[in-house]
Design an enzyme around this catalytic site. Sequence first.
Site, PDB file in Angstrom:
ATOM      1  N   ASN A 149      15.101  95.990  53.782  1.00 16.76           N
ATOM      2  CA  ASN A 149      15.977  95.996  52.606  1.00 16.76           C
ATOM      3  C   ASN A 149      16.995  97.138  52.556  1.00 16.76           C
ATOM      4  O   ASN A 149      18.022  97.000  51.906  1.00 16.76           O
ATOM      5  CB  ASN A 149      15.150  95.914  51.313  1.00 16.76           C
ATOM      6  CG  ASN A 149      14.244  97.080  51.116  1.00 16.76           C
ATOM      7  OD1 ASN A 149      13.877  97.767  52.069  1.00 16.76           O
ATOM      8  ND2 ASN A 149      13.882  97.339  49.885  1.00 16.76           N
TER       9      ASN A 149
ATOM     10  N   GLU B 130       5.084 104.238  52.399  1.00 14.44           N
ATOM     11  CA  GLU B 130       6.005 103.998  51.279  1.00 14.44           C
ATOM     12  C   GLU B 130       5.959 102.498  51.010  1.00 14.44           C
ATOM     13  O   GLU B 130       6.556 101.713  51.748  1.00 14.44           O
ATOM     14  CB  GLU B 130       7.428 104.431  51.660  1.00 14.44           C
ATOM     15  CG  GLU B 130       7.579 105.912  51.945  1.00 14.44           C
ATOM     16  CD  GLU B 130       7.627 106.761  50.689  1.00 14.44           C
ATOM     17  OE1 GLU B 130       7.791 106.211  49.581  1.00 14.44           O
ATOM     18  OE2 GLU B 130       7.483 107.987  50.807  1.00 14.44           O
ATOM     19  N   LEU B 131       5.232 102.094  49.962  1.00  6.41           N
ATOM     20  CA  LEU B 131       4.943 100.667  49.783  1.00  6.41           C
ATOM     21  C   LEU B 131       5.643 100.111  48.535  1.00  6.41           C
ATOM     22  O   LEU B 131       6.589 100.693  48.040  1.00  6.41           O
ATOM     23  CB  LEU B 131       3.423 100.480  49.725  1.00  6.41           C
ATOM     24  CG  LEU B 131       2.655 101.158  50.874  1.00  6.41           C
ATOM     25  CD1 LEU B 131       1.161 100.955  50.725  1.00  6.41           C
ATOM     26  CD2 LEU B 131       3.129 100.674  52.238  1.00  6.41           C
TER      27      LEU B 131
ATOM     28  N   CYS C 245      12.400  98.313  46.367  1.00  2.95           N
ATOM     29  CA  CYS C 245      11.019  98.664  46.006  1.00  2.95           C
ATOM     30  C   CYS C 245      10.927  99.217  44.585  1.00  2.95           C
ATOM     31  O   CYS C 245       9.881  99.120  43.955  1.00  2.95           O
ATOM     32  CB  CYS C 245      10.445  99.646  47.003  1.00  2.95           C
ATOM     33  SG  CYS C 245      11.571 100.991  47.347  1.00  2.95           S
TER      34      CYS C 245
ATOM     35  N   GLY D  45       7.184  99.576  53.794  1.00  4.77           N
ATOM     36  CA  GLY D  45       7.089  98.119  53.782  1.00  4.77           C
ATOM     37  C   GLY D  45       6.065  97.660  52.765  1.00  4.77           C
ATOM     38  O   GLY D  45       5.801  98.352  51.781  1.00  4.77           O
ATOM     39  N   SER D  46       5.485  96.514  53.031  1.00  4.63           N
ATOM     40  CA  SER D  46       4.617  95.887  52.027  1.00  4.63           C
ATOM     41  C   SER D  46       3.229  96.542  52.004  1.00  4.63           C
ATOM     42  O   SER D  46       2.756  97.056  53.022  1.00  4.63           O
ATOM     43  CB  SER D  46       4.480  94.400  52.344  1.00  4.63           C
ATOM     44  OG  SER D  46       3.926  94.249  53.631  1.00  4.63           O
TER      45      SER D  46
ATOM     46  N   GLU E 286       4.131  92.314  43.025  1.00  3.14           N
ATOM     47  CA  GLU E 286       5.519  92.728  43.236  1.00  3.14           C
ATOM     48  C   GLU E 286       6.363  91.470  43.450  1.00  3.14           C
ATOM     49  O   GLU E 286       6.126  90.715  44.399  1.00  3.14           O
ATOM     50  CB  GLU E 286       5.606  93.628  44.476  1.00  3.14           C
ATOM     51  CG  GLU E 286       7.030  94.042  44.790  1.00  3.14           C
ATOM     52  CD  GLU E 286       7.134  94.906  46.052  1.00  3.14           C
ATOM     53  OE1 GLU E 286       6.358  94.687  47.002  1.00  3.14           O
ATOM     54  OE2 GLU E 286       8.014  95.780  46.088  1.00  3.14           O
TER      55      GLU E 286
HETATM   56  P1  NAD Z   1       6.953  94.135  55.693  1.00  2.00           P
HETATM   57  O1  NAD Z   1       5.722  94.883  55.367  1.00  2.00           O
HETATM   58  O2  NAD Z   1       6.863  92.666  55.886  1.00  2.00           O
HETATM   59  O3  NAD Z   1       7.613  94.712  57.027  1.00  2.00           O
HETATM   60  C1  NAD Z   1       7.905  96.074  57.170  1.00  2.00           C
HETATM   61  C2  NAD Z   1       7.786  96.452  58.636  1.00  2.00           C
HETATM   62  O4  NAD Z   1       6.432  96.286  59.028  1.00  2.00           O
HETATM   63  C3  NAD Z   1       8.632  95.589  59.571  1.00  2.00           C
HETATM   64  O5  NAD Z   1       9.191  96.416  60.561  1.00  2.00           O
HETATM   65  C4  NAD Z   1       7.591  94.665  60.186  1.00  2.00           C
HETATM   66  O6  NAD Z   1       7.925  94.227  61.477  1.00  2.00           O
HETATM   67  C5  NAD Z   1       6.386  95.581  60.256  1.00  2.00           C
HETATM   68  N1  NAD Z   1       5.096  94.871  60.372  1.00  2.00           N
HETATM   69  C6  NAD Z   1       4.781  93.633  59.963  1.00  2.00           C
HETATM   70  N2  NAD Z   1       3.485  93.366  60.276  1.00  2.00           N
HETATM   71  C7  NAD Z   1       3.005  94.485  60.867  1.00  2.00           C
HETATM   72  C8  NAD Z   1       1.735  94.840  61.393  1.00  2.00           C
HETATM   73  N3  NAD Z   1       0.718  93.985  61.383  1.00  2.00           N
HETATM   74  N4  NAD Z   1       1.590  96.078  61.902  1.00  2.00           N
HETATM   75  C9  NAD Z   1       2.618  96.950  61.934  1.00  2.00           C
HETATM   76  N5  NAD Z   1       3.846  96.668  61.454  1.00  2.00           N
HETATM   77  C10 NAD Z   1       4.025  95.442  60.923  1.00  2.00           C
HETATM   78  O7  NAD Z   1       8.030  94.502  54.542  1.00  2.00           O
HETATM   79  P2  NAD Z   1       9.503  93.939  54.312  1.00  2.00           P
HETATM   80  O8  NAD Z   1       9.434  92.528  53.835  1.00  2.00           O
HETATM   81  O9  NAD Z   1      10.380  94.251  55.473  1.00  2.00           O
HETATM   82  O10 NAD Z   1       9.968  94.897  53.121  1.00  2.00           O
HETATM   83  C11 NAD Z   1       9.622  94.661  51.799  1.00  2.00           C
HETATM   84  C12 NAD Z   1       8.505  95.563  51.319  1.00  2.00           C
HETATM   85  O11 NAD Z   1       8.824  96.917  51.580  1.00  2.00           O
HETATM   86  C13 NAD Z   1       8.315  95.485  49.816  1.00  2.00           C
HETATM   87  O12 NAD Z   1       6.943  95.501  49.511  1.00  2.00           O
HETATM   88  C14 NAD Z   1       8.981  96.755  49.306  1.00  2.00           C
HETATM   89  O13 NAD Z   1       8.544  97.213  48.058  1.00  2.00           O
HETATM   90  C15 NAD Z   1       8.639  97.697  50.399  1.00  2.00           C
HETATM   91  N6  NAD Z   1       9.553  98.840  50.389  1.00  2.00           N
HETATM   92  C16 NAD Z   1       9.078 100.060  49.975  1.00  2.00           C
HETATM   93  C17 NAD Z   1       9.943 101.146  49.913  1.00  2.00           C
HETATM   94  C18 NAD Z   1       9.471 102.515  49.482  1.00  2.00           C
HETATM   95  O14 NAD Z   1      10.156 103.493  49.779  1.00  2.00           O
HETATM   96  N7  NAD Z   1       8.348 102.641  48.804  1.00  2.00           N
HETATM   97  C19 NAD Z   1      11.272 100.996  50.268  1.00  2.00           C
HETATM   98  C20 NAD Z   1      11.711  99.732  50.682  1.00  2.00           C
HETATM   99  C21 NAD Z   1      10.844  98.667  50.754  1.00  2.00           C
END
Ligand code: NAD
Length: 482
Positions: free
Chosen positions: A152, A248-249, A285, A228-229, A379
């Site tokens: 994002n 950072e989730l 996020c 990420g998530s 979320e």
């Molecule tokens: P995601 O968790 O699907 O993917 C994030 C990253 O994780 C990607 O690079 C993906 O390839 C990798 N990934 C996926 N499966 C994995 C695994 N099994 N092991 C290791 N890495 C793996 O998230 P997304 O859809 O790209 O982003 C959205 C999420 O990110 C939302 O939950 C959002 O709130 C969160 N987010 C948090 C912040 C923060 O600073 N707290 C900022 C931006 C986004």
Amino acid sequence: MEPTKLWINDEWLDADQSVPLYNPHTEEQIAEIGYASATQAELAIAAAARAFAVNRNKPAYERAAVLSRVADLFRERHEEAAQLVAKEAAKPIRAARGEIDRTIETYQLSAEAAKNVYGQVIPMDAVPGGEKNTAYTAREPLGVVAAITPFNFPMNLVAHKVGPAIAAGNTIVLKPAEKTPLSALFLAELFREAGLPAGVLNIIPGYGEELSEILTTHEQVAFITFTGSPRVGKLIRSQAGLRRVTLELGSNSPLLIDEGFSDQELDRIADQAITGAFSYNGQICISIQRIYVHENVYDDFIDRMAIKAQQLKIGDPLEEDTDICSLITHEAAERLKTWLEQAIQGGSKIRSGGIFINHVMHPTILTNVPLDAELNRDEAFGPIVTISPFKSWSEAIDLANDSQFGLNAGAFTKDIQRAFAAAKGIKSGAVLINQIPTFRVDQMPYGGVKNSGSGREGVRYAMEDMMETKLVSFRTGVYDEE
Ligand code: NAD
């Protein structure tokens, strides 16, 4: 299309496999992306491990100069970088430009932070037996940082890992999101031009699931930084063993709005709430997901929000006036449709939006949403916000805390006691008074509690997590007579 390559040890290498990349809005193929295999990820880790000896010994002013030069190169190639983000992430172009502005700040702040790493002198004589020892702490880099980033904010959230890691003297293997590898690869060109030594930054697009194990368990990886998530965050934590991890989730950020504002003030708050709930289709996020409004201004506030939401322009991300466009995937739209239907079955009322055209969701405002509906509990990560009334400020704080998440929270009030009550009572990484929770500047400490993660970003804070404290003590007067 010729597949993109992997950036390992200052060289572009052919990847073992490739997958097409589509513009999420037009659904046209925009590139063929080379994906690293686990073996190639291992090569990247080895390159980063070798480069650690170089980067940790570079004087701070040289690391700072490289980071500062990258900020300059982003300034020169600002529009190109923004167009890239707009195309691969389907981010409205004005928001994409804003992201590049912030990316420049993040690299510039990293350059400054590189020059400001301090230790402490320890008062060794504070306890008996400590006298005749003089000690100080040194802050040392950890080694290889594995950075895994989401789609994002493909430039700025990468900058929040790469900038502090280099500033601290670490080296990096970056695995960007599958949806947004081009922004990460763009960075390789900039760092090469800026004179970063070979192997300090390695960029390996690939499937998260495939590269997960090697990136989180390899013995030469010293630190894992993930954004990420929560689902993936938990998995990474379970694999990381004793390694330090920053997570950072996600969140479902609350905004509290008290009574006591004039019509004009309430209108301005509604404008900001629209920005906080619907910027980049709510795929942020700290997007506002739950708004709690004092019952005396509840109806008035909903009316204002609904009118403003309907004025948002739906269109192509590359058009100058677009506010809302496609969600990142059809699956995201399908999930939101299901959650919306469930909420309506539970008695929720749509006050604006609720319409899907392909995978564009119109900005949606819901009221009467049951507390146990997904839209209040999980979320949403989409252009949807729930509005609920409260009678007392303490009830509002309880509602804000009724969440598995705790990243940023916002509270508008003119009452100083209530402001302090919110600041103290809300369990989250940040409480922003008279501000929306979506507000962030890149030097502030940023991160969550509960399922929103652990550790902090915000350049200096990320650097803290990426360094070790070493104590150095000199025994003095060893040969003195007692
Ligand atoms: P995601 O968790 O699907 O993917 C994030 C990253 O994780 C990607 O690079 C993906 O390839 C990798 N990934 C996926 N499966 C994995 C695994 N099994 N092991 C290791 N890495 C793996 O998230 P997304 O859809 O790209 O982003 C959205 C999420 O990110 C939302 O939950 C959002 O709130 C969160 N987010 C948090 C912040 C923060 O600073 N707290 C900022 C931006 C986004």
